[in-house]
Motif scaffolding. Structure first.
Motif, PDB file in Angstrom:
ATOM      1  N   PHE A 281       0.841  -1.191   0.000  1.00 61.28           N
ATOM      2  CA  PHE A 281       0.000   0.000   0.000  1.00 61.28           C
ATOM      3  C   PHE A 281       0.877   1.242   0.000  1.00 61.28           C
ATOM      4  CE2 PHE A 281      -3.366  -2.848   0.842  1.00 61.28           C
ATOM      5  CZ  PHE A 281      -4.539  -2.171   0.525  1.00 61.28           C
ATOM      6  N   THR A 282       0.334   2.299  -0.557  1.00 65.81           N
ATOM      7  CA  THR A 282       1.067   3.550  -0.678  1.00 65.81           C
ATOM      8  C   THR A 282       0.376   4.640   0.121  1.00 65.81           C
ATOM      9  OG1 THR A 282       2.280   4.850  -2.331  1.00 65.81           O
ATOM     10  CG2 THR A 282      -0.084   4.532  -2.714  1.00 65.81           C
ATOM     11  N   ASN A 283       1.148   5.664   0.487  1.00 64.29           N
ATOM     12  CA  ASN A 283       0.629   6.825   1.210  1.00 64.29           C
ATOM     13  C   ASN A 283       0.925   8.066   0.371  1.00 64.29           C
ATOM     14  OD1 ASN A 283      -0.030   5.891   4.260  1.00 64.29           O
ATOM     15  ND2 ASN A 283       1.756   4.759   3.508  1.00 64.29           N
ATOM     16  N   GLU A 284       0.061   8.343  -0.573  1.00 66.30           N
ATOM     17  CA  GLU A 284       0.274   9.479  -1.465  1.00 66.30           C
ATOM     18  C   GLU A 284      -0.360  10.734  -0.878  1.00 66.30           C
ATOM     19  OE1 GLU A 284       0.356   6.805  -5.560  1.00 66.30           O
ATOM     20  OE2 GLU A 284      -1.387   8.064  -5.127  1.00 66.30           O
ATOM     21  N   GLY A 285       0.262  11.876  -1.157  1.00 69.14           N
ATOM     22  CA  GLY A 285      -0.228  13.134  -0.624  1.00 69.14           C
ATOM     23  C   GLY A 285      -1.576  13.520  -1.210  1.00 69.14           C
ATOM     24  N   GLY A 286      -2.409  14.114  -0.363  1.00 68.25           N
ATOM     25  CA  GLY A 286      -3.713  14.575  -0.793  1.00 68.25           C
ATOM     26  C   GLY A 286      -3.931  16.027  -0.429  1.00 68.25           C
ATOM     27  N   ILE A 287      -5.173  16.486  -0.576  1.00 69.94           N
ATOM     28  CA  ILE A 287      -5.529  17.855  -0.270  1.00 69.94           C
ATOM     29  C   ILE A 287      -5.406  18.103   1.236  1.00 69.94           C
ATOM     30  CG2 ILE A 287      -7.408  19.556  -0.388  1.00 69.94           C
ATOM     31  CD1 ILE A 287      -6.200  18.763  -3.100  1.00 69.94           C
ATOM     32  N   ASN A 288      -4.971  19.304   1.592  1.00 68.94           N
ATOM     33  CA  ASN A 288      -4.859  19.713   2.994  1.00 68.94           C
ATOM     34  C   ASN A 288      -3.979  18.756   3.804  1.00 68.94           C
ATOM     35  OD1 ASN A 288      -6.610  21.766   2.294  1.00 68.94           O
ATOM     36  ND2 ASN A 288      -8.410  20.824   3.218  1.00 68.94           N
ATOM     37  N   TYR A 289      -2.967  18.208   3.141  1.00 70.29           N
ATOM     38  CA  TYR A 289      -2.016  17.291   3.758  1.00 70.29           C
ATOM     39  C   TYR A 289      -2.664  16.018   4.293  1.00 70.29           C
ATOM     40  CZ  TYR A 289       1.784  20.715   3.454  1.00 70.29           C
ATOM     41  OH  TYR A 289       2.749  21.590   2.995  1.00 70.29           O
ATOM     42  N   ILE A 431     -13.691  17.519 -11.974  1.00 66.67           N
ATOM     43  CA  ILE A 431     -14.465  18.214 -10.942  1.00 66.67           C
ATOM     44  C   ILE A 431     -13.548  18.635  -9.790  1.00 66.67           C
ATOM     45  CG2 ILE A 431     -16.292  17.962  -9.216  1.00 66.67           C
ATOM     46  CD1 ILE A 431     -17.620  15.961 -11.207  1.00 66.67           C
ATOM     47  N   GLY A 432     -12.697  17.705  -9.332  1.00 66.56           N
ATOM     48  CA  GLY A 432     -11.773  18.025  -8.251  1.00 66.56           C
ATOM     49  C   GLY A 432     -10.799  19.121  -8.636  1.00 66.56           C
ATOM     50  N   ASN A 433     -10.333  19.103  -9.866  1.00 62.86           N
ATOM     51  CA  ASN A 433      -9.466  20.151 -10.406  1.00 62.86           C
ATOM     52  C   ASN A 433     -10.177  21.502 -10.315  1.00 62.86           C
ATOM     53  OD1 ASN A 433      -8.268  21.961 -12.323  1.00 62.86           O
ATOM     54  ND2 ASN A 433      -7.374  20.251 -13.442  1.00 62.86           N
ATOM     55  N   PHE A 434     -11.414  21.555 -10.800  1.00 55.55           N
ATOM     56  CA  PHE A 434     -12.207  22.781 -10.787  1.00 55.55           C
ATOM     57  C   PHE A 434     -12.443  23.269  -9.350  1.00 55.55           C
ATOM     58  CE2 PHE A 434     -16.524  24.512 -10.264  1.00 55.55           C
ATOM     59  CZ  PHE A 434     -16.410  25.691 -11.002  1.00 55.55           C
ATOM     60  N   LEU A 435     -12.769  22.354  -8.446  1.00 61.87           N
ATOM     61  CA  LEU A 435     -13.047  22.746  -7.058  1.00 61.87           C
ATOM     62  C   LEU A 435     -11.846  23.438  -6.429  1.00 61.87           C
ATOM     63  CD1 LEU A 435     -15.015  19.689  -5.580  1.00 61.87           C
ATOM     64  CD2 LEU A 435     -15.932  21.897  -6.308  1.00 61.87           C
ATOM     65  N   MET A 436     -10.638  22.941  -6.673  1.00 63.71           N
ATOM     66  CA  MET A 436      -9.463  23.555  -6.067  1.00 63.71           C
ATOM     67  C   MET A 436      -9.223  24.953  -6.616  1.00 63.71           C
ATOM     68  SD  MET A 436      -8.625  21.643  -3.705  1.00 63.71           S
ATOM     69  CE  MET A 436      -7.366  22.816  -3.201  1.00 63.71           C
ATOM     70  N   GLN A 437      -9.546  25.180  -7.881  1.00 60.58           N
ATOM     71  CA  GLN A 437      -9.438  26.535  -8.421  1.00 60.58           C
ATOM     72  C   GLN A 437     -10.428  27.466  -7.718  1.00 60.58           C
ATOM     73  OE1 GLN A 437      -9.034  26.968 -12.781  1.00 60.58           O
ATOM     74  NE2 GLN A 437      -8.977  24.731 -12.899  1.00 60.58           N
ATOM     75  N   CYS A 438     -11.648  26.982  -7.503  1.00 67.80           N
ATOM     76  CA  CYS A 438     -12.678  27.788  -6.840  1.00 67.80           C
ATOM     77  C   CYS A 438     -12.333  28.054  -5.382  1.00 67.80           C
ATOM     78  CB  CYS A 438     -14.032  27.087  -6.925  1.00 67.80           C
ATOM     79  SG  CYS A 438     -14.710  27.005  -8.596  1.00 67.80           S
ATOM     80  N   ILE A 444     -15.607  28.969  -3.338  1.00 68.17           N
ATOM     81  CA  ILE A 444     -16.071  27.887  -2.474  1.00 68.17           C
ATOM     82  C   ILE A 444     -15.248  27.982  -1.196  1.00 68.17           C
ATOM     83  CG2 ILE A 444     -16.262  25.383  -2.219  1.00 68.17           C
ATOM     84  CD1 ILE A 444     -16.504  25.190  -5.262  1.00 68.17           C
ATOM     85  N   PRO A 445     -15.895  28.026  -0.028  1.00 66.61           N
ATOM     86  CA  PRO A 445     -15.155  28.332   1.201  1.00 66.61           C
ATOM     87  C   PRO A 445     -14.230  27.240   1.711  1.00 66.61           C
ATOM     88  CG  PRO A 445     -17.480  27.927   1.679  1.00 66.61           C
ATOM     89  CD  PRO A 445     -17.357  27.981   0.193  1.00 66.61           C
ATOM     90  N   SER A 446     -14.514  25.979   1.371  1.00 69.95           N
ATOM     91  CA  SER A 446     -13.719  24.893   1.947  1.00 69.95           C
ATOM     92  C   SER A 446     -13.875  23.622   1.116  1.00 69.95           C
ATOM     93  CB  SER A 446     -14.171  24.602   3.383  1.00 69.95           C
ATOM     94  OG  SER A 446     -15.505  24.111   3.390  1.00 69.95           O
ATOM     95  N   LEU A 447     -13.007  22.647   1.409  1.00 71.00           N
ATOM     96  CA  LEU A 447     -13.109  21.346   0.754  1.00 71.00           C
ATOM     97  C   LEU A 447     -14.437  20.681   1.084  1.00 71.00           C
ATOM     98  CD1 LEU A 447     -11.911  18.961  -0.823  1.00 71.00           C
ATOM     99  CD2 LEU A 447     -10.740  18.257   1.272  1.00 71.00           C
ATOM    100  N   GLU A 448     -14.875  20.790   2.327  1.00 66.47           N
ATOM    101  CA  GLU A 448     -16.147  20.175   2.726  1.00 66.47           C
ATOM    102  C   GLU A 448     -17.309  20.790   1.956  1.00 66.47           C
ATOM    103  OE1 GLU A 448     -13.665  21.035   4.780  1.00 66.47           O
ATOM    104  OE2 GLU A 448     -13.127  18.937   5.197  1.00 66.47           O
ATOM    105  N   ALA A 449     -17.277  22.120   1.784  1.00 65.74           N
ATOM    106  CA  ALA A 449     -18.333  22.797   1.016  1.00 65.74           C
ATOM    107  C   ALA A 449     -18.292  22.353  -0.447  1.00 65.74           C
ATOM    108  CB  ALA A 449     -18.162  24.308   1.115  1.00 65.74           C
TER     109      ALA A 449
END
Length: 476
Positions: A281-289, A431-438, A444-449
């Protein structure tokens, strides 16, 4: 509504430029341009044509303007591990050699023997795959030491495409973690490890997080394309972008299903224990560490190759229907290296079955069924390993990406694991690409939003475990 933002999502077989915007309640995403992608043989190595990819991106920008979208920003994501090197004048020294190229044969084993498997895993948390960037760089050092000596900059494929747009060189965090050269705990380039491997530390730039605005496209491109837009770095690793769009991340496992199948969970910390290493298994970096604790499984690459090689024209839907009409046949271990880039996928599958004394699939339906059954078996094994490692049972599996549209495979997985399978959205990466730009721009105020917005905007399909062979799905 706010202005449109362009999400460029390039995979191993195709790329797309998507235009998106949001009114705060829903997300609107439109395909602007789609193009093919493949690695071709060049000077003895399988390489990606990054110049072609850049021209297709520019065409997508132009097309979005002609369609009246007036884009205000753009971000690019691709697959992981592959890279180019630039010289002192920022000229490209190397081709973007594909991870499927044979130049890394034997390199991983040499590193394990000399450095130690546990020592490397404890630092990076990255699974041992023969195509990891570390082994690609060591192969380059072995085959072309003078080229490596001239190099001044290391850029992964999306980093390079962002550089062509802006003239600014960056290394993005989520993709950089796949190199096996980032420390899982400091979340920075592991300079001691890099130097210990005999690689030049000077090649690597400071890591930038998803959502970083690196500035406008170059003035000459503004004139050429007729638009000024900012480049906002998304999670440039396509799987990291896709996971941004998983709305139920706390309650379900995920499978990012495409050429590869990435199956795992989102975790607040890396899991660098012996069991995780032994299970690869791997531990790749994600959003917000956050970390993507996952396993890399061969995925739909095998069915893509079978479709390409069949004498008649078969669509993926045709193959799914044919497999559904076929009784269960033989299975193969899809994670064997023999399936990474065989000379002939159909013959390789048949040889694997023959070697294990199983019935040899010959028809299109039998080949597809063999692949589907084998993939589901690998998925089930990985799911059990995850649940054992984190000591938790998950009731749902959320499948995203292009493979989420394969109802036959989804139902087989639900039946095999006795879990509910939720499929969609298929364009999760864009979609995820677009969300991070927003999020970067405060739309968009946060990842959860952002995840709540995805849930409101896209229909998904639900597959319940059942004994019947007849697949069904309910819209929810």
């Amino acid at each position: 509504m706010n202005g449109y933002r362009l999400a460029v999502d390039i995979g191993a077989s195709s790329g797309r430029v998507m235009a998106g915007r949001t009114d705060g309640d829903e997300l609107d995403l439109i395909e602007v341009h789609r193009f093919r992608n493949s690695a071709t043989l060049k000077a003895g190595h399988y390489c990606w044509d990054v110049d072609y990819l850049f021209n297709e991106i520019k065409y997508g920008i132009k097309t979005s303007c002609e369609m009246g979208f007036k884009p205000v920003s753009i971000g690019i994501n691709t697959w992981a591990v592959d890279f180019v090197l630039l010289d002192e004048q920022d000229n490209r020294l190397t081709e973007a050699v594909s991870y499927r190229d044979a130049r890394t044969d034997g390199i991983m084993e040499e590193v394990i023997n000399t450095y130690g498997k546990a020592a490397l895993y404890e630092r990076t948390g990255i699974a041992f795959q023969p195509f990891n960037t570390l082994y690609q760089l060591l192969a380059l050092k072995k085959l072309h030491p003078k080229t490596l000596a001239k190099a001044k900059s290391f850029l992964m494929v999306p980093d390079y495409l962002h550089f062509l747009l802006t003239g600014i060189k960056t290394n993005e965090y989520t993709n950089a973690t796949t190199t096996q050269l980032v420390n899982a705990f400091s979340k920075r380039w592991d300079e001691d490890l890099i130097a210990g491997m005999g690689l030049p530390v000077k090649l690597f730039h400071d890591l930038k997080l998803p959502g970083t605005n690196i500035g406008p496209i170059k003035a000459e491109l503004q004139r050429e394309l007729g638009v000024k837009l900012d480049v906002i770095i998304p999670a440039t690793h396509d799987t990291a972008s896709a996971i941004v769009a998983v709305p139920e991340w706390q309650t379900s496992l995920y499978i990012s299903s495409g050429t590869w199948s990435l199956i795992g969970i989102e975790n607040p910390f890396p899991i660098c224990i012996t069991k995780a290493m032994d299970d690869n298994f791997t531990n790749e970096g994600g959003i917000n560490y956050r970390f993507r604790f996952l396993k890399n499984i061969m995925g739909l690459w095998m069915i893509q190759e079978v479709q390409r090689l069949l004498p008649e024209k078969w669509t993926y839907a045709d193959l799914a229907v044919a497999s559904k009409k076929t009784n269960d046949i033989s299975t193969v271990d899809v994670d064997q290296r023999r399936f990474l880039k065989p000379d002939h996928m159909i013959e390789e599958i048949q040889a694997a079955c023959r070697e294990t004394g199983q019935e040899v699939p010959t028809t299109a339906g039998e080949l597809a069924k063999c692949i589907y059954v084998s993939l589901v078996a690998s998925y089930e094994k990985a799911i059990k390993q995850i649940e054992q490692t984190v000591e938790r049972r998950y009731e749902k599996i959320h499948i995203i990406g292009g493979g989420s549209q394969n109802g036959q495979l989804n139902q087989m997985l639900a039946n095999r694991t006795n879990k509910t399978v939720i499929a969609g959205p298929s364009e999760a990466t864009a979609i995820g690409n677009f969300l991070m730009q927003c999020i970067s721009c405060g739309e968009i105020p946060s990842l959860e939003a952002g995840r709540a917005l995805v849930k409101n905007s896209f229909k998904v399909m639900e597959y319940k475990p059942q004994r019947s062979d007849h697949a069904y799905a309910n819209k929810i």
